[in-house]
Motif scaffolding. Structure first.
Motif, PDB file in Angstrom:
ATOM      1  N   PRO A  37     -58.912   6.439  14.271  1.00 26.62           N
ATOM      2  CA  PRO A  37     -58.341   5.941  15.527  1.00 26.62           C
ATOM      3  C   PRO A  37     -57.345   4.810  15.311  1.00 26.62           C
ATOM      4  N   GLU A  38     -57.473   4.101  14.193  1.00 27.58           N
ATOM      5  CA  GLU A  38     -56.560   3.011  13.867  1.00 27.58           C
ATOM      6  C   GLU A  38     -56.577   2.777  12.360  1.00 27.58           C
ATOM      7  N   SER A  39     -55.630   2.031  11.875  1.00 31.64           N
ATOM      8  CA  SER A  39     -55.554   1.774  10.440  1.00 31.64           C
ATOM      9  C   SER A  39     -56.704   0.878   9.998  1.00 31.64           C
ATOM     10  N   GLY A  40     -57.066   0.971   8.719  1.00 29.19           N
ATOM     11  CA  GLY A  40     -58.161   0.180   8.163  1.00 29.19           C
ATOM     12  C   GLY A  40     -58.392   0.572   6.717  1.00 29.19           C
ATOM     13  N   SER A  41     -59.596   0.346   6.218  1.00 23.95           N
ATOM     14  CA  SER A  41     -59.915   0.687   4.834  1.00 23.95           C
ATOM     15  C   SER A  41     -61.410   0.902   4.698  1.00 23.95           C
ATOM     16  N   SER A  42     -61.788   1.631   3.656  1.00 23.94           N
ATOM     17  CA  SER A  42     -63.195   1.857   3.319  1.00 23.94           C
ATOM     18  C   SER A  42     -63.389   1.640   1.822  1.00 23.94           C
ATOM     19  N   ASP A  43     -64.492   1.002   1.444  1.00 26.32           N
ATOM     20  CA  ASP A  43     -64.868   0.848   0.036  1.00 26.32           C
ATOM     21  C   ASP A  43     -65.772   2.001  -0.359  1.00 26.32           C
ATOM     22  N   ILE A  44     -65.421   2.704  -1.434  1.00 28.60           N
ATOM     23  CA  ILE A  44     -66.230   3.809  -1.950  1.00 28.60           C
ATOM     24  C   ILE A  44     -66.691   3.440  -3.342  1.00 28.60           C
ATOM     25  N   THR A  45     -68.010   3.419  -3.541  1.00 24.35           N
ATOM     26  CA  THR A  45     -68.594   3.028  -4.823  1.00 24.35           C
ATOM     27  C   THR A  45     -69.381   4.196  -5.404  1.00 24.35           C
ATOM     28  N   GLY A  46     -69.180   4.459  -6.685  1.00 24.95           N
ATOM     29  CA  GLY A  46     -69.920   5.521  -7.354  1.00 24.95           C
ATOM     30  C   GLY A  46     -69.649   5.541  -8.835  1.00 24.95           C
ATOM     31  N   ASN A  47     -70.221   6.538  -9.508  1.00 21.99           N
ATOM     32  CA  ASN A  47     -70.025   6.680 -10.946  1.00 21.99           C
ATOM     33  C   ASN A  47     -68.665   7.304 -11.228  1.00 21.99           C
ATOM     34  N   PRO A  48     -67.958   6.806 -12.249  1.00 26.12           N
ATOM     35  CA  PRO A  48     -66.616   7.314 -12.539  1.00 26.12           C
ATOM     36  C   PRO A  48     -66.623   8.794 -12.916  1.00 26.12           C
ATOM     37  N   ILE A  49     -65.549   9.479 -12.581  1.00 27.64           N
ATOM     38  CA  ILE A  49     -65.313  10.870 -12.986  1.00 27.64           C
ATOM     39  C   ILE A  49     -64.172  10.854 -13.994  1.00 27.64           C
TER      40      ILE A  49
ATOM     41  N   VAL B 199     -57.393  12.735   2.166  1.00 25.43           N
ATOM     42  CA  VAL B 199     -58.320  11.938   1.368  1.00 25.43           C
ATOM     43  C   VAL B 199     -59.007  12.833   0.343  1.00 25.43           C
ATOM     44  N   GLY B 200     -59.600  12.191  -0.673  1.00 23.42           N
ATOM     45  CA  GLY B 200     -60.402  12.878  -1.672  1.00 23.42           C
ATOM     46  C   GLY B 200     -61.549  11.988  -2.103  1.00 23.42           C
ATOM     47  N   LEU B 201     -62.454  12.535  -2.892  1.00 23.85           N
ATOM     48  CA  LEU B 201     -63.614  11.792  -3.383  1.00 23.85           C
ATOM     49  C   LEU B 201     -63.448  11.582  -4.888  1.00 23.85           C
ATOM     50  N   PRO B 202     -63.078  10.358  -5.337  1.00 31.01           N
ATOM     51  CA  PRO B 202     -62.760  10.134  -6.741  1.00 31.01           C
ATOM     52  C   PRO B 202     -63.916   9.628  -7.597  1.00 31.01           C
ATOM     53  N   VAL B 203     -65.113   9.518  -7.036  1.00 33.04           N
ATOM     54  CA  VAL B 203     -66.294   9.084  -7.786  1.00 33.04           C
ATOM     55  C   VAL B 203     -67.493   9.921  -7.354  1.00 33.04           C
ATOM     56  N   GLU B 204     -68.517   9.927  -8.185  1.00 35.22           N
ATOM     57  CA  GLU B 204     -69.749  10.623  -7.830  1.00 35.22           C
ATOM     58  C   GLU B 204     -70.631   9.692  -7.003  1.00 35.22           C
ATOM     59  N   VAL B 205     -71.113  10.174  -5.867  1.00 36.38           N
ATOM     60  CA  VAL B 205     -71.912   9.367  -4.959  1.00 36.38           C
ATOM     61  C   VAL B 205     -73.161  10.142  -4.553  1.00 36.38           C
ATOM     62  N   ASP B 206     -74.168   9.419  -4.107  1.00 37.35           N
ATOM     63  CA  ASP B 206     -75.391  10.069  -3.631  1.00 37.35           C
ATOM     64  C   ASP B 206     -75.200  10.679  -2.249  1.00 37.35           C
ATOM     65  N   ASP B 207     -74.442   9.995  -1.407  1.00 30.52           N
ATOM     66  CA  ASP B 207     -74.211  10.471  -0.045  1.00 30.52           C
ATOM     67  C   ASP B 207     -72.715  10.707   0.139  1.00 30.52           C
ATOM     68  N   ALA B 208     -72.313  11.972   0.147  1.00 27.25           N
ATOM     69  CA  ALA B 208     -70.895  12.318   0.253  1.00 27.25           C
ATOM     70  C   ALA B 208     -70.479  12.658   1.685  1.00 27.25           C
ATOM     71  N   GLY B 209     -71.326  12.355   2.667  1.00 23.58           N
ATOM     72  CA  GLY B 209     -70.954  12.584   4.050  1.00 23.58           C
ATOM     73  C   GLY B 209     -69.787  11.707   4.472  1.00 23.58           C
TER      74      GLY B 209
ATOM     75  N   SER C 145     -72.236   1.898 -15.242  1.00 19.44           N
ATOM     76  CA  SER C 145     -71.245   1.141 -14.477  1.00 19.44           C
ATOM     77  C   SER C 145     -70.778   1.972 -13.295  1.00 19.44           C
ATOM     78  N   THR C 146     -70.442   1.284 -12.241  1.00 14.26           N
ATOM     79  CA  THR C 146     -69.898   1.977 -11.071  1.00 14.26           C
ATOM     80  C   THR C 146     -68.503   1.444 -10.778  1.00 14.26           C
ATOM     81  N   VAL C 147     -67.720   2.268 -10.152  1.00 17.78           N
ATOM     82  CA  VAL C 147     -66.357   1.891  -9.780  1.00 17.78           C
ATOM     83  C   VAL C 147     -66.273   1.833  -8.258  1.00 17.78           C
ATOM     84  N   THR C 148     -65.682   0.775  -7.771  1.00 10.85           N
ATOM     85  CA  THR C 148     -65.465   0.634  -6.330  1.00 10.85           C
ATOM     86  C   THR C 148     -63.979   0.763  -6.027  1.00 10.85           C
TER      87      THR C 148
END
Length: 386
Positions: free
Chosen positions: A303-315, A256-266, A241-244
């Motif tokens: 540059p302005e407010s917004g959001s990003s979806d991050i999907t990966g395996n739970p930690i 910011v931080g990285l709360p899931v394991e991802v293949d591309d952490a750039g 299962s993955t968490v978004t």
């Protein structure tokens, strides 16, 4: 607090969804469907340790009649070589070892598993104790000892036999593995969703990802393939299962931080709207970065407010190394209270967990996707878990 030249406006909102990964499983209809692997008991014969694990999706009736018991997988000859997992009435699970020195059985409480729901089962034996895990959590244990010496017993999936009665499974099975060592609880949890590749002690691994044919291929180094009798292929599988998480940010600088394991952490992949060249870590001084590492916190500018979806395996658990002085850290996939952080060296200085939301403030919880300042009296490690 070490803030440097940054002026920060910070906000994070995390929203969780679950997405199943596609693969295959085997479907058994309870009428003489099963998989047989000839002579597989040779893989654990004379071993002092063993583990049997896999995913099950039971559909059998919630009945007390022993004729309706459903065999999941394992060895059973009622003589000198039992090591199996079986569904009893009222959705209890039985795990048994029959060695040359005795019979040792675990029976879980009623409704330990749920019909038409994927569950992970594991039965471990370390030479003195046997433990049964359901979904990575211990569900029963007993003292046990001795070895299985019979090297000629077949391994069954979807069926177990008692005298002249076949306990045929009405349900599905996936990712069955056999080991000649006792997995720890942490290993059981780590391997639940893993694609195993040559792990120590792995002597049988039937992934059921072929999707067609009558052969269940053994993906361990032993190569003991099984024959499929009657069972059909299904695209319904537990998957990992993955968490978004949807991470919302404001204009200018954010922690910011990285709360899931991802293949591309750039950072350009995780936060494509971020201003180029503005990801900074802090290890005694600010350092420009490109990739995010779990457990670390970062400044990142937008540059302005917004959001990003991050999907990966739970930690679910994370050990973080802290330096003496100020550090920027982040947590795991779930919200955790700072009082539950394991700090064996007592290095966290009380009252020094800070976030920023139109002004600095002390915090009580670590929110997934968020970075935090924390101060340590000396270098050492802390552990964050559920």
């Amino acid at each position: 607090m070490k803030k440097g030249f940054f002026y920060i406006i910070f906000s994070v909102l995390s929203i969780y969804t679950i997405e199943a990964q596609n693969s295959y499983s085997l479907n058994f209809d309870g009428e003489s469907d099963y998989v047989e692997i000839i002579g597989e008991s040779a893989m654990i014969a004379n071993a002092d340790q063993m583990t049997l694990s896999g995913w099950i999706y039971p559909r059998g009736p919630n009945a007390d009649s022993w004729t309706q018991f459903d065999g999941f997988f394992g060895f059973r000859n009622e003589s000198d070589a039992d090591f199996y997992l079986l569904q009893l009435g009222n959705y209890k699970v039985e795990g048994r070892l029959r060695s040359g020195d005795g019979v040792f059985t675990i029976v879980t409480v009623e409704n330990s598993i749920i019909s038409e729901t994927w569950h992970h089962l594991a039965l471990t034996y370390d030479g003195s104790n046997m433990i049964l895990y359901i979904d990575g959590i211990e569900a029963g244990s007993t003292g046990a000892y001795g070895q299985i010496t019979n090297e000629f017993l077949p391994f069954y999936i979807g069926r177990l036999i008692w005298q002249t009665t076949n306990f045929d499974l009405d349900g599905q099975v996936d990712e069955v593995s056999l080991w000649n060592l006792a997995l720890t609880e942490q290993q059981v949890q780590d391997y639940m969703y893993a694609d195993l590749t040559g792990e120590e002690g792995l002597v049988g691994y039937w992934k059921f990802n072929e999707g067609s044919g009558s052969t269940a291929y053994d993906s361990s180094e032993e190569g003991n393939n099984g024959v499929i009798y009657g069972a059909t292929w299904s695209s319904d599988a537990p998957g990992p299962s993955t968490v978004t998480l949807t991470v919302s940010y404001n204009e200018r600088w954010n922690l910011v931080g990285l709360p899931v394991e991802v293949d591309d952490a750039g950072y350009t992949s995780l936060f494509p709207e971020a201003i180029s060249g503005t990801l900074y870590s802090f290890v005694g001084e600010y350092q420009s970065e490109y990739e995010l590492v779990v457990g670390h916190g970062y400044w990142l500018r937008f540059p302005e407010s917004g959001s990003s979806d991050i999907t990966g395996n739970p930690i679910n658990e994370l050990t973080i190394s802290l330096n003496q002085g100020w550090n920027i850290v982040s947590g795991i996939t779930t919200v955790t209270n700072i009082n539950s952080i394991q700090d064996p060296g007592g290095i966290i200085i009380p009252g020094t967990f800070w976030d920023f939301d139109n002004g600095y403030g002390l915090i009580e919880e670590l929110i997934p996707g968020t970075g935090y300042w924390v101060r340590a009296s000396e270098g050492g490690e802390i552990t964050i878990n559920q």
